[in-house]
Structures are given as structure tokens and as C-alpha cells.
Design a protein around this motif. Structure first.
Motif, PDB file in Angstrom:
ATOM      1  N   GLY A 252       0.830  -1.216   0.000  1.00 45.75           N
ATOM      2  CA  GLY A 252       0.000   0.000   0.000  1.00 45.75           C
ATOM      3  C   GLY A 252       0.857   1.255   0.000  1.00 45.75           C
ATOM      4  O   GLY A 252       0.547   2.232  -0.679  1.00 45.75           O
TER       5      GLY A 252
ATOM      6  N   ILE B 259     -14.352   3.634  -3.853  1.00 42.42           N
ATOM      7  CA  ILE B 259     -13.772   3.990  -2.556  1.00 42.42           C
ATOM      8  C   ILE B 259     -14.665   5.038  -1.895  1.00 42.42           C
ATOM      9  O   ILE B 259     -14.404   6.242  -1.937  1.00 42.42           O
TER      10      ILE B 259
ATOM     11  N   ARG C 105       2.149   2.131  -3.331  1.00 42.75           N
ATOM     12  CA  ARG C 105       1.134   2.709  -4.227  1.00 42.75           C
ATOM     13  C   ARG C 105       0.841   4.165  -3.912  1.00 42.75           C
ATOM     14  O   ARG C 105       0.163   4.846  -4.689  1.00 42.75           O
TER      15      ARG C 105
ATOM     16  N   ILE D  98      -3.115  -5.296   8.843  1.00 40.22           N
ATOM     17  CA  ILE D  98      -2.932  -3.868   8.571  1.00 40.22           C
ATOM     18  C   ILE D  98      -3.156  -3.049   9.844  1.00 40.22           C
ATOM     19  O   ILE D  98      -2.372  -2.180  10.177  1.00 40.22           O
ATOM     20  N   ARG D  99      -4.237  -3.337  10.559  1.00 37.61           N
ATOM     21  CA  ARG D  99      -4.499  -2.617  11.826  1.00 37.61           C
ATOM     22  C   ARG D  99      -4.927  -3.631  12.887  1.00 37.61           C
ATOM     23  O   ARG D  99      -6.086  -4.036  12.940  1.00 37.61           O
TER      24      ARG D  99
ATOM     25  N   ILE E 219      -6.901  -1.538   0.177  1.00 42.16           N
ATOM     26  CA  ILE E 219      -7.233  -1.815  -1.235  1.00 42.16           C
ATOM     27  C   ILE E 219      -6.064  -2.489  -1.951  1.00 42.16           C
ATOM     28  O   ILE E 219      -6.249  -3.357  -2.794  1.00 42.16           O
ATOM     29  N   SER E 220      -4.864  -2.091  -1.559  1.00 45.59           N
ATOM     30  CA  SER E 220      -3.710  -2.664  -2.222  1.00 45.59           C
ATOM     31  C   SER E 220      -3.557  -4.146  -1.855  1.00 45.59           C
ATOM     32  O   SER E 220      -3.267  -4.988  -2.718  1.00 45.59           O
TER      33      SER E 220
ATOM     34  N   ILE F 284      -6.862   2.858   4.299  1.00 46.59           N
ATOM     35  CA  ILE F 284      -7.707   2.435   3.176  1.00 46.59           C
ATOM     36  C   ILE F 284      -6.828   2.002   2.000  1.00 46.59           C
ATOM     37  O   ILE F 284      -7.086   0.990   1.350  1.00 46.59           O
ATOM     38  N   ILE F 285      -5.771   2.788   1.765  1.00 47.36           N
ATOM     39  CA  ILE F 285      -4.905   2.451   0.630  1.00 47.36           C
ATOM     40  C   ILE F 285      -4.161   1.138   0.897  1.00 47.36           C
ATOM     41  O   ILE F 285      -3.996   0.310   0.001  1.00 47.36           O
ATOM     42  N   GLN F 286      -3.750   0.926   2.159  1.00 49.52           N
ATOM     43  CA  GLN F 286      -3.116  -0.365   2.498  1.00 49.52           C
ATOM     44  C   GLN F 286      -4.114  -1.496   2.246  1.00 49.52           C
ATOM     45  O   GLN F 286      -3.755  -2.549   1.713  1.00 49.52           O
TER      46      GLN F 286
ATOM     47  N   THR G 126      -7.904   5.531   8.613  1.00 48.57           N
ATOM     48  CA  THR G 126      -7.491   6.755   7.903  1.00 48.57           C
ATOM     49  C   THR G 126      -7.398   6.435   6.411  1.00 48.57           C
ATOM     50  O   THR G 126      -7.469   5.261   6.021  1.00 48.57           O
ATOM     51  N   SER G 127      -7.179   7.482   5.597  1.00 51.25           N
ATOM     52  CA  SER G 127      -7.066   7.217   4.160  1.00 51.25           C
ATOM     53  C   SER G 127      -5.809   6.372   3.873  1.00 51.25           C
ATOM     54  O   SER G 127      -5.778   5.588   2.923  1.00 51.25           O
ATOM     55  N   PHE G 128      -4.812   6.533   4.731  1.00 49.28           N
ATOM     56  CA  PHE G 128      -3.590   5.720   4.617  1.00 49.28           C
ATOM     57  C   PHE G 128      -3.932   4.232   4.797  1.00 49.28           C
ATOM     58  O   PHE G 128      -3.486   3.382   4.018  1.00 49.28           O
TER      59      PHE G 128
END
Lengths: 475, 74
Positions: free
Chosen positions: A296, B54, A299, B11-12, B38-39, B34-36, B30-32
Motif C-alpha cells: 500500500g 472507494i 502505491r 494492517i491494523r 485496497i492494495s 484504506i490504501i493499504q 485513515t485514508s492511509f
């Protein structure tokens, strides 16, 4: 039309009268007419450009297919580039239309949401025109979204004396921040940053601290004025600030400062870039170089760089703005890449994130990192920026003579002492005003008359009348 | 679903993914994060989550995330 002028005051009084006299079908049309009058006040011809943007976007988005979306981007960004950037290359000397950076973003946001089918395109050109041209948010934002604004703007608003009182109170807070606080410190900052090589490190540090105060007081003061004016009309604008200087990290700061712009970038540039195929491929390539890194995080790298360079350039075509964007891209990336290590390390040394001293440390650290970015942003040339950093690093001693030198931009003797006392009192007053504003937003309680009266007296005594232009007006 | 909870916990680990239904609304993620997420999902489930998906409704709970994966897989 300057918000701090008698003309605007008269305009608002007439508008309020007509607006609340008008019936339900007519009220929003009064608002549209008033917005066009406001827009045309200084340079009537320039209304043509905003009309081109409104009509073309509305028409193209009636059928939001890909080719129409691309045309909308070309037309709107084209106008923005022609007016805002090509002037730097000596092609023409036209002044950019009022609020072009803000209404272009609202327009593009609307088009993107239509294209993504998040909203149903407006079927009424005049209603759409009001969304883009609504005068309180037209010149400096907040950048509203169609979902949030459309219904509010066109529904009928009954006269409510509470809205008028609360709105006026908010306007007074804004004028206080702008004329008294920002106005007081601006002179000092302008003097020092005009020629940083002539001042010692301590003076530049003081000027930079003042600059943080000025930026907040100027921009959030403007927002208080427009939110107050809009509240008088019964329409709530998006809040653009949530006490940003109390943020514990730079990413948090950017969620609390100029919120509407940052949310716009997040929705319309950052997230779409994160999810594109090219970014996924680049992240995979980077993953081969850094096999231990989180997928992540990889990205995030390119979208962060893109967003921050665009944010910097959005402020104008200046090297200092570009440098500022690159600096914050680097800070954000360092913050993202190290966050898990910092968390582990904090656990190891038993740092309690709820401890008040840990919080104070994080806030001070954020302000320090932010200040470096603002020195880059405020320096008018590369040479000035180098001089500012050089003097801070090589010439910062706290001694009687350096303190005396730091007083010189205020003027002389008593004037300097008076300025220091006034600024200290005002900084505390501003904090108190902010807290009071958040405490009881719904009702106009009796003590507000006292606060409003006190602020008006201070504005009359200490307001700097010559400083009525707002910083973000330039964008 | 168990696999998903495990991935989310990676992730969390401090978040109660089994029971919370307000992960975005209450600003827990957080948005951080979320990106972890989705990736990780893109790679683990061989999907590609587009930006338009998203939205808070798709990430407020593990169940909503699972529904999104099922939708994109189908």
C-alpha cells in the motif's frame, strides 16, 4: 467587490431585503442575480469567462460520456492555464478572472462526479449557474460539492433572526482576525521577507512565526466572513479549518487546513491515481527493489508526488510554490513510509500517545516542519530563501542585541514594545474567540453581544485599515 | 470472511473488524489505512478496486468490504 468595503455592506443589506421578500420560486433567482452583480462589479467583461465555463460544462454533462468529460477538462483547464500561467511567459498581461482557481475546481469536481455517476447531472442551467457562481464561495472557496450545495441553494429559506445574528457575529470574528491580527503582523513579515539577508536568524524566526499567525488569521478570517454572510441567507457553507495548528502530524494538518481543497484533491486526483493500472504496475516494480516495503505504501508514492506538485503549482507559476509542493510531497512520503516504524519504536520506549507532553511534543514538531515549508513558500526568490535559511542556521543567538534587532521591523522604541504586547494579547484573544465559536454554535446567547462589542472596539482601535486584500484572493 | 479479517488485522491489529460497522464514519480507519487495504485486496483476491468504489459505505465494516470483493469478483 471587496468584502471589507462599504459597497459590500450596502450590497448585502439590499440583498437580504430582496431575498427574504421574494417568494419560494423567486428567492434563489434573486441570489443568482446578486451573484452575477457581485461578479461583474469590478470588471464586467470577465463574466464572459465564467459563463463559458458554466454553459459548456452544463451542456456537455447532460450526457456525461468520456469524450464530453475530456472536453470539459480541456475547456476549463485551458481557461485556467491561459489566464493564470501564460501571463508568466509574457504572452499577454490580462488579469485572471476573479476566483478562477476556485470555480474551475468546483466545475471539474461536478463533471467528474457526473462522469462517475455519483450524481445526476443538473437539468436546469440556472440552478447549476447558481451552484458555481454563489457569491460567498466564489472568490476564495470553500470549494463546495454539488451534493452538499444544490438543495440548500435552491430551497426556500424563511427569515430567521437567529441566522442573521449568528451570521453577523461570525462576520465580526472574521473582520477581527483579518484587520486586527493579520493586519498587525503583516507589516513585520513584509519588511523582513523583502530582504531576509539584512536580518539575523532570530528576526527571521519571529517573522516566520508571525507568518503562520497571519496565514491562519487572514484565510480563516475570510472564511468566517463568507460563512457568516452565507448563514444570514440561511445557507451553510463547508467549514474549511479545524484548528490546524493543533495537529499532531503533517498529514493530520492537511486534513484540518483548507479542508475543501484537500478533499477535492483527495477525491478527484489522489484516489483516482492510486487506483490506476499504471500506478499498480509502478508499485509492483518498486516492490522488486524494496521487497520489505508494504504494498500500500508503494502505491502512495507517485500519487503523493503528483498531488503535491499540482497543489504547489495551483498557487501560481512560481519556483517557490513548486519548491513548497515538492517539500510537502517529501514530508508526506517520509511520514507514510516511517509511520509503522515510529509506532513500533514508540511502543518500545513506552510512549503513551494520550500523554499531554507527548501531544505537545507532536504539535511543536508539526509546527517546526510546517515552518520550513512556509519559509520556502514566503520567500520571493531563490536567493531570499537561501539567505533566510543561512541566517537561521548561522546567525541565531539569543542575546540582548539580537532581541533588539528583532524588534526593529516593528519601528522604534515604544512602538515596538506596544506591538509585542498587542500581538501577544491578540494571539490569546484569537484562541479564546475560536474556543467560544465552537462551544455554542446554535444559539445566540447574551454573552455574544459582549464579545461582539469588545471585538468591534478592538477592530476600531487596532484594525489595520489599509490591509483589506485577502491572501488567497490572488489564487 | 475469516481470511479477510486476518488480512485486515495485519494492517491494523488494534481495530475490532469483527464487530465495528462505523470504521469510516467514526474515523477509525485513515485514508492511509484504506490504501493499504485496497492494495492488499487487489493482490490477494486478484481484483482491481476502482476509485469510484472507494466510498465510506464500502469500507465501514468487514462485511461491506467482503460484499465489495464479491461484487468485483463476480
Amino acid at each position: 467587490m471587496n468584502l471589507l468595503s462599504f459597497v459590500f455592506f450596502a450590497f448585502l443589506c439590499i440583498l437580504l431585503l430582496l431575498y427574504y421578500k421574494a417568494g419560494s420560486g423567486l428567492q434563489w433567482k434573486v441570489l443568482l442575480f446578486a451573484s452575477l452583480v457581485f461578479y461583474m462589479w469590478a470588471r464586467p467583461v470577465y463574466v464572459v469567462f465564467i459563463l463559458i465555463s458554466i454553459v459548456s460544462t452544463w451542456k456537455l454533462m447532460q450526457n456525461p460520456v468520456k469524450s464530453h468529460f475530456i472536453w470539459t477538462i480541456v475547456i476549463n483547464l485551458g481557461l485556467l492555464v491561459i489566464f493564470k500561467y501564460s501571463v508568466n511567459f509574457g504572452i499577454h498581461d490580462l488579469i485572471a478572472p476573479l476566483g478562477i482557481s476556485f470555480y474551475t475546481f468546483m466545475t471539474l469536481g461536478y463533471a467528474h462526479d457526473c462522469y462517475d455517476k455519483k450524481i445526476t447531472p443538473s437539468n436546469d442551467l440556472l440552478r447549476y449557474a447558481l451552484f458555481i457562481s454563489y457569491f460567498p464561495q466564489l472568490t476564495q472557496g470553500p470549494i463546495g460539492t454539488y451534493q452538499e450545495m444544490q438543495e440548500q441553494l435552491t430551497e426556500y429559506h424563511k427569515f430567521d433572526p437567529e441566522n442573521i445574528k449568528l451570521g453577523a457575529y461570525r462576520v465580526i470574528i472574521g473582520v477581527f482576525k483579518k484587520l486586527v491580527i493579520a493586519g498587525r503582523v503583516a507589516f513585520y513579515i513584509d519588511t523582513v521577507y523583502a530582504s531576509p539577508k539584512s536580518y539575523g536568524g532570530l528576526t527571521i524566526i519571529v517573522a516566520t512565526c508571525f507568518y503562520l499567525i497571519e496565514m491562519y488569521a487572514d484565510f480563516s478570517g475570510y472564511m468566517d466572513i463568507v460563512c457568516g454572510v452565507s448563514q444570514m441567507l440561511g445557507i451553510r457553507l463547508k467549514e474549511n479549518f479545524r484548528r490546524p495548528y493543533f495537529s499532531k502530524s503533517i498529514p493530520e494538518y492537511w486534513r484540518r487546513w483548507h479542508i475543501s481543497l484537500n478533499e477535492w484533491f483527495n477525491t478527484h486526483l489522489f484516489m483516482p491515481s492510486v487506483t490506476t493500472d499504471w500506478n499498480r504496475k509502478l508499485a509492483r516494480l518498486l516492490g522488486k527493489v524494496f521487497p520489505k516495503a508494504k504494498k500500500g505504501t508503494l502505491r502512495l508514492i507517485f500519487p503523493t508526488i503528483i498531488v503535491w506538485i499540482v497543489t504547489g503549482v495551483w498557487h501560481g507559476a512560481k519556483v517557490s510554490y513548486l519548491g513548497w509542493g515538492i517539500y510537502f510531497a517529501a514530508v508526506m512520503l517520509i511520514s507514510f513510509c516511517t509511520s509503522s516504524y515510529v509506532k513500533k519504536f514508540s511502543k518500545k520506549i513506552h510512549w503513551n500517545p494520550d500523554n499531554v507532553f507527548v501531544k505537545i511534543f507532536q504539535v511543536v514538531r508539526t509546527l517546526f516542519v510546517l515552518s520550513i515549508g512556509e519559509i520556502i513558500y514566503r520567500s520571493e526568490s531563490l536567493e531570499n530563501m537561501k539567505a533566510a535559511f543561512r541566517n537561521i542556521l548561522t546567525d541565531t543567538r539569543i542575546s540582548g542585541s539580537s532581541i533588539a534587532a528583532a524588534m526593529t521591523p516593528f519601528g522604534n522604541g515604544n512602538q515596538a514594545a506596544a506591538s509585542v504586547i498587542i500581538i501577544a494579547v491578540l494571539a490569546i484573544a484569537q484562541f479564546a474567540v475560536e474556543l467560544a465559536k465552537e462551544k455554542d454554535e446554535k444559539a445566540f446567547t447574551g454573552h455574544r453581544y459582549l464579545y461582539a462589542g469588545a471585538m468591534l472596539v478592538v477592530i476600531a482601535l487596532f484594525g489595520v485599515a489599509g490591509k483589506s486584500n485577502f491572501m488567497y484572493q490572488a489564487f | 470472511m475469516e481470511k479477510l479479517i486476518g488480512l485486515l488485522k495485519d494492517i491494523r491489529d488494534d481495530v475490532d473488524f469483527e464487530n465495528r460497522t462505523d470504521l469510516i464514519d467514526s474515523k477509525i480507519l485513515t485514508s492511509f489505512d484504506i490504501i493499504q487495504i485496497i492494495s492488499t485486496l487487489d493482490d490477494e483476491y486478484d481484483i482491481s478496486i476502482p476509485a469510484v468504489e472507494i466510498v465510506p459505505a464500502n469500507f465501514n465494516s468487514a462485511e461491506a468490504i467482503y460484499a465489495l470483493i464479491t461484487k468485483l469478483k463476480g
